[in-house]
Design a protein around this motif. Structure first.
Motif, PDB file in Angstrom:
ATOM      1  N   ASP A 250       0.340  -1.161   0.161  1.00 56.51           N
ATOM      2  CA  ASP A 250       0.360  -0.347  -0.044  1.00 56.51           C
ATOM      3  C   ASP A 250       1.032   1.061   0.026  1.00 56.51           C
ATOM      4  OD1 ASP A 250      -2.389  -1.410  -0.300  1.00 56.51           O
ATOM      5  OD2 ASP A 250      -2.553  -1.527   2.198  1.00 56.51           O
ATOM      6  N   LEU A 251       2.009   1.216   0.093  1.00 61.35           N
ATOM      7  CA  LEU A 251       3.350   2.301   0.422  1.00 61.35           C
ATOM      8  C   LEU A 251       3.687   2.748  -0.678  1.00 61.35           C
ATOM      9  CD1 LEU A 251       6.015   1.622   3.260  1.00 61.35           C
ATOM     10  CD2 LEU A 251       4.265   3.419   3.033  1.00 61.35           C
ATOM     11  N   VAL A 252       3.135   3.934  -1.295  1.00 56.58           N
ATOM     12  CA  VAL A 252       4.682   4.962  -2.226  1.00 56.58           C
ATOM     13  C   VAL A 252       4.919   6.066  -1.260  1.00 56.58           C
ATOM     14  CG1 VAL A 252       2.089   6.121  -2.445  1.00 56.58           C
ATOM     15  CG2 VAL A 252       3.796   6.355  -4.323  1.00 56.58           C
ATOM     16  N   VAL A 253       6.218   5.718  -1.650  1.00 61.66           N
ATOM     17  CA  VAL A 253       7.074   7.163  -1.416  1.00 61.66           C
ATOM     18  C   VAL A 253       6.899   8.467  -2.548  1.00 61.66           C
ATOM     19  CG1 VAL A 253       9.391   7.867  -0.948  1.00 61.66           C
ATOM     20  CG2 VAL A 253       8.776   6.080  -0.209  1.00 61.66           C
ATOM     21  N   VAL A 254       7.103   9.389  -2.099  1.00 61.64           N
ATOM     22  CA  VAL A 254       7.000  10.805  -3.032  1.00 61.64           C
ATOM     23  C   VAL A 254       7.746  11.815  -2.590  1.00 61.64           C
ATOM     24  CG1 VAL A 254       5.002  12.463  -2.979  1.00 61.64           C
ATOM     25  CG2 VAL A 254       4.135  10.122  -2.911  1.00 61.64           C
ATOM     26  N   SER A 255       8.290  11.955  -3.750  1.00 63.86           N
ATOM     27  CA  SER A 255       8.883  13.492  -3.346  1.00 63.86           C
ATOM     28  C   SER A 255       8.480  14.541  -3.861  1.00 63.86           C
ATOM     29  CB  SER A 255      10.381  12.921  -4.262  1.00 63.86           C
ATOM     30  OG  SER A 255      11.307  14.367  -4.381  1.00 63.86           O
ATOM     31  N   ALA A 268      12.856   4.623  -0.537  1.00 66.97           N
ATOM     32  CA  ALA A 268      11.958   4.282  -0.501  1.00 66.97           C
ATOM     33  C   ALA A 268      12.433   3.028  -0.540  1.00 66.97           C
ATOM     34  CB  ALA A 268      11.554   4.639  -2.229  1.00 66.97           C
ATOM     35  N   LYS A 269      13.696   2.525  -0.847  1.00 66.86           N
ATOM     36  CA  LYS A 269      14.501   0.971  -1.598  1.00 66.86           C
ATOM     37  C   LYS A 269      14.790   0.416   0.249  1.00 66.86           C
ATOM     38  CE  LYS A 269      17.478   2.410  -5.474  1.00 66.86           C
ATOM     39  NZ  LYS A 269      19.054   2.227  -5.418  1.00 66.86           N
ATOM     40  N   LYS A 270      14.247   1.172   1.149  1.00 63.37           N
ATOM     41  CA  LYS A 270      14.658   1.318   2.220  1.00 63.37           C
ATOM     42  C   LYS A 270      12.760   0.148   3.018  1.00 63.37           C
ATOM     43  CE  LYS A 270      19.052   3.028   4.053  1.00 63.37           C
ATOM     44  NZ  LYS A 270      19.012   3.662   2.327  1.00 63.37           N
ATOM     45  N   LEU A 271      12.075   0.933   2.288  1.00 68.38           N
ATOM     46  CA  LEU A 271      10.860   1.029   2.671  1.00 68.38           C
ATOM     47  C   LEU A 271      10.411  -0.686   1.986  1.00 68.38           C
ATOM     48  CD1 LEU A 271       9.120   3.464   3.758  1.00 68.38           C
ATOM     49  CD2 LEU A 271       9.395   2.349   4.850  1.00 68.38           C
ATOM     50  N   LEU A 276       8.228   4.910  -6.406  1.00 67.63           N
ATOM     51  CA  LEU A 276       8.014   6.461  -5.875  1.00 67.63           C
ATOM     52  C   LEU A 276       7.515   7.140  -7.383  1.00 67.63           C
ATOM     53  CD1 LEU A 276      10.019   8.265  -4.773  1.00 67.63           C
ATOM     54  CD2 LEU A 276      11.769   7.763  -6.598  1.00 67.63           C
ATOM     55  N   ALA A 277       6.663   8.075  -6.205  1.00 70.23           N
ATOM     56  CA  ALA A 277       5.833   9.154  -6.865  1.00 70.23           C
ATOM     57  C   ALA A 277       6.645  10.253  -6.587  1.00 70.23           C
ATOM     58  CB  ALA A 277       4.693   8.753  -6.767  1.00 70.23           C
ATOM     59  N   ILE A 278       6.170  11.206  -7.490  1.00 67.14           N
ATOM     60  CA  ILE A 278       7.197  12.731  -7.740  1.00 67.14           C
ATOM     61  C   ILE A 278       6.024  14.326  -8.267  1.00 67.14           C
ATOM     62  CG2 ILE A 278       8.977  14.041  -9.048  1.00 67.14           C
ATOM     63  CD1 ILE A 278      10.540  11.367  -9.927  1.00 67.14           C
ATOM     64  N   VAL A 302      -0.702   4.836   0.308  1.00 69.16           N
ATOM     65  CA  VAL A 302      -0.241   5.697   1.786  1.00 69.16           C
ATOM     66  C   VAL A 302       0.839   7.027   1.111  1.00 69.16           C
ATOM     67  CG1 VAL A 302       0.489   5.452   3.808  1.00 69.16           C
ATOM     68  CG2 VAL A 302      -1.757   4.081   3.353  1.00 69.16           C
ATOM     69  N   ALA A 303       0.729   7.815   0.959  1.00 72.23           N
ATOM     70  CA  ALA A 303       1.895   8.088   0.100  1.00 72.23           C
ATOM     71  C   ALA A 303       2.663   8.734   1.421  1.00 72.23           C
ATOM     72  CB  ALA A 303       1.225   9.355  -0.521  1.00 72.23           C
ATOM     73  N   VAL A 304       3.742   8.702   1.389  1.00 77.10           N
ATOM     74  CA  VAL A 304       4.774   9.031   1.999  1.00 77.10           C
ATOM     75  C   VAL A 304       5.735   9.783   1.659  1.00 77.10           C
ATOM     76  CG1 VAL A 304       6.928   8.466   3.781  1.00 77.10           C
ATOM     77  CG2 VAL A 304       4.737   6.945   3.254  1.00 77.10           C
ATOM     78  N   MET A 305       5.434  10.962   2.227  1.00 82.23           N
ATOM     79  CA  MET A 305       6.397  12.772   2.003  1.00 82.23           C
ATOM     80  C   MET A 305       7.881  12.534   2.546  1.00 82.23           C
ATOM     81  SD  MET A 305       3.704  15.559   0.442  1.00 82.23           S
ATOM     82  CE  MET A 305       4.346  16.306  -0.736  1.00 82.23           C
ATOM     83  N   VAL A 306       8.997  12.903   1.370  1.00 85.09           N
ATOM     84  CA  VAL A 306      10.182  12.479   2.152  1.00 85.09           C
ATOM     85  C   VAL A 306      10.424  13.828   1.731  1.00 85.09           C
ATOM     86  CG1 VAL A 306      11.804  11.392   2.641  1.00 85.09           C
ATOM     87  CG2 VAL A 306      10.357   9.958   2.458  1.00 85.09           C
ATOM     88  N   ASP A 307      11.175  14.839   2.775  1.00 88.81           N
ATOM     89  CA  ASP A 307      11.961  16.281   2.407  1.00 88.81           C
ATOM     90  C   ASP A 307      13.163  16.183   3.569  1.00 88.81           C
ATOM     91  OD1 ASP A 307      12.863  18.001   1.021  1.00 88.81           O
ATOM     92  OD2 ASP A 307      11.218  19.739   0.689  1.00 88.81           O
ATOM     93  N   ASP A 308      14.393  16.780   3.503  1.00 87.85           N
ATOM     94  CA  ASP A 308      15.108  17.023   4.683  1.00 87.85           C
ATOM     95  C   ASP A 308      15.015  18.026   5.515  1.00 87.85           C
ATOM     96  OD1 ASP A 308      15.332  18.974   2.213  1.00 87.85           O
ATOM     97  OD2 ASP A 308      17.234  19.635   3.222  1.00 87.85           O
ATOM     98  N   MET A 309      14.375  18.870   5.454  1.00 88.49           N
ATOM     99  CA  MET A 309      13.018  20.062   5.693  1.00 88.49           C
ATOM    100  C   MET A 309      12.161  20.418   5.454  1.00 88.49           C
ATOM    101  SD  MET A 309      15.769  23.498   4.731  1.00 88.49           S
ATOM    102  CE  MET A 309      16.917  22.962   4.840  1.00 88.49           C
TER     103      MET A 309
END
Length: 406
Positions: A250-255, A268-271, A276-278, A302-309
């Motif tokens: 159900d996961l998708v990692v979003v930049s 995403a590789k570690k999940l 991946l979505a952008i 379930v979208a997981v948005m990842v950012d440094d800050m």
């Protein structure tokens, strides 16, 4: 399928154990084996309480009652008797920017924070005096250059100068959040590259090494003429997400932007190698972003948005709105640095996010807590890195890469 990743390693540490036993032999012969189990930075009890605000005991500010998190108690209890009469060559001092994090790092390592006097004169000038000898010592100064960035940066520079003039053998600036990191290139004519300027200031002040966490761009390491240890906060967030037992299908990692694709792909590789979505955005000015379209499929996921800050949260909030429009079931926001400039809190607490997951590289003001906020600690990650820098990674122990360190 569970969410597994390789944030830690279980390789042999025999040589290191013998080295540690020798170092602490005047007091107790048992090695520092237990610290190695905490390398994964697994926060079993995340700093999440009523309305998102942690208790005083979680902040470790001189015992506000209650219990200290188990991941900090265990190393401290095992090290307490060992350190009292031993390794006097390692000193940790904290500036005023994030005393709670510095205390957690010291607690993980079984050390006491060094005594330092920092005050401001009536005209705003900063005064720093070390209140214990550091001659010949390996000194670590914990000071993020978070808002107010100029005040905290100047304080760090004066702390470094004080240690240099006190004849410290090595001075490491531990900078959990590196301010001015976004000014790392010239996007237009006649602009300054402030990240390089700040790197020069830290070097010229007398620092021998820098320990930073999740720099905005890797090229910033090249701005320093001294060694830089770059630590990633991903293991902390990944462990927490793994504890939520979300089905990997159900996961998708979003930049949230094109510039963060490499970071999101690594995440995403570690999940379980999630898709991946952008989010494609077009920025029209500083702190202003406009979302245009989405690359990838998020419908029913379930979208997981990842950012440094997260600064004003404009980028990530507009991205979350787009994800909901495209059919995402839930949206999580994950970020190492919570700058939270206004109106970030209003945007993040507006109902767009199921949960906002951050770390404590930047201290949270009381008014910035909200129910969806979860704060994770990077103290044991930074503490273990400090040990390895101090030990020169000696004894044939596992490489830095096992901690996500460049």
């Amino acid at each position: 399928m569970s969410l597994l990743h390789s944030a830690s390693s279980t390789s042999s540490f025999n040589s290191r154990l013998s080295h540690t036993s020798h170092r602490f032999s005047p007091i107790h012969p048992s090695p520092r084996t237990s610290l190695l189990n905490a390398v994964r930075c697994k926060l079993i009890e995340p700093l999440k309480f009523e309305n998102g605000k942690p208790s005083q005991s979680e902040l470790l500010l001189n015992g506000g009652g209650g219990s200290i998190p188990s991941f900090l108690v265990a190393p401290n209890a095992r090290m307490k008797d060992l350190v009292n009469g031993s390794d006097t060559r390692l000193r940790i001092f904290s500036g005023t920017a994030n005393k709670a994090l510095a205390q957690e790092i010291a607690c993980y390592m079984g050390l006491e924070l060094g005594k330092i006097k920092i005050k401001r004169f009536a005209d705003g000038e900063i005064y720093v005096q070390l209140q214990e000898s550091v001659r010949g010592c390996d000194v670590f100064l914990v000071q993020p250059t978070c808002p107010p960035a100029n005040e905290n940066l100047m304080e760090l520079l004066i702390m470094i100068d004080a240690c240099r003039r006190a004849s410290a053998k090595n001075i490491t600036a531990v900078i959990p959040y590196f301010g001015y990191a976004r000014a790392d290139r010239k996007s237009q004519g006649r602009e300054s590259i402030a990240a390089k300027l700040v790197a020069n200031l830290i070097t010229e002040a007398g620092a021998n090494r820098v320990l930073a966490c999740d720099l905005h761009s890797g090229q910033s390491m090249g701005y320093f003429d001294i060694p830089v240890d770059h630590v990633y906060g991903q293991p902390v967030i990944l462990d927490y997400l793994a504890s939520k037992t979300i089905c990997s299908d159900d996961l998708v990692v979003v930049s949230p932007d094109v510039g963060g694709v490499a970071r999101a792909r690594s995440f995403a590789k570690k999940l379980s190698d999630a898709p991946l979505a952008i989010v494609d955005k077009r920025r029209h000015g500083h702190n202003v972003a406009e979302v245009m379209n989405l690359i990838g499929d998020v419908k029913g996921k379930v979208a997981v948005m990842v950012d440094d800050m997260i600064d004003t949260a404009g980028t990530i909030a507009k991205g979350a709105a787009l994800l909901h429009q495209e059919g995402a079931r839930e949206v999580y926001a994950c970020s190492t640095h919570a700058v939270f400039s206004p109106p970030a809190i209003e945007r993040l607490s507006s109902g767009l996010f199921q949960e906002v997951i951050i770390t404590n590289t930047i201290p949270m003001a009381e008014q910035n807590y909200f129910p969806q906020l979860t704060v994770l600690s990077v103290a044991n990650l930074l503490g273990e890195t400090v040990w390895r820098v101090h030990d020169d990674c000696s004894g044939g122990i596992e490489p830095y890469s096992s901690l996500g360190i460049d």
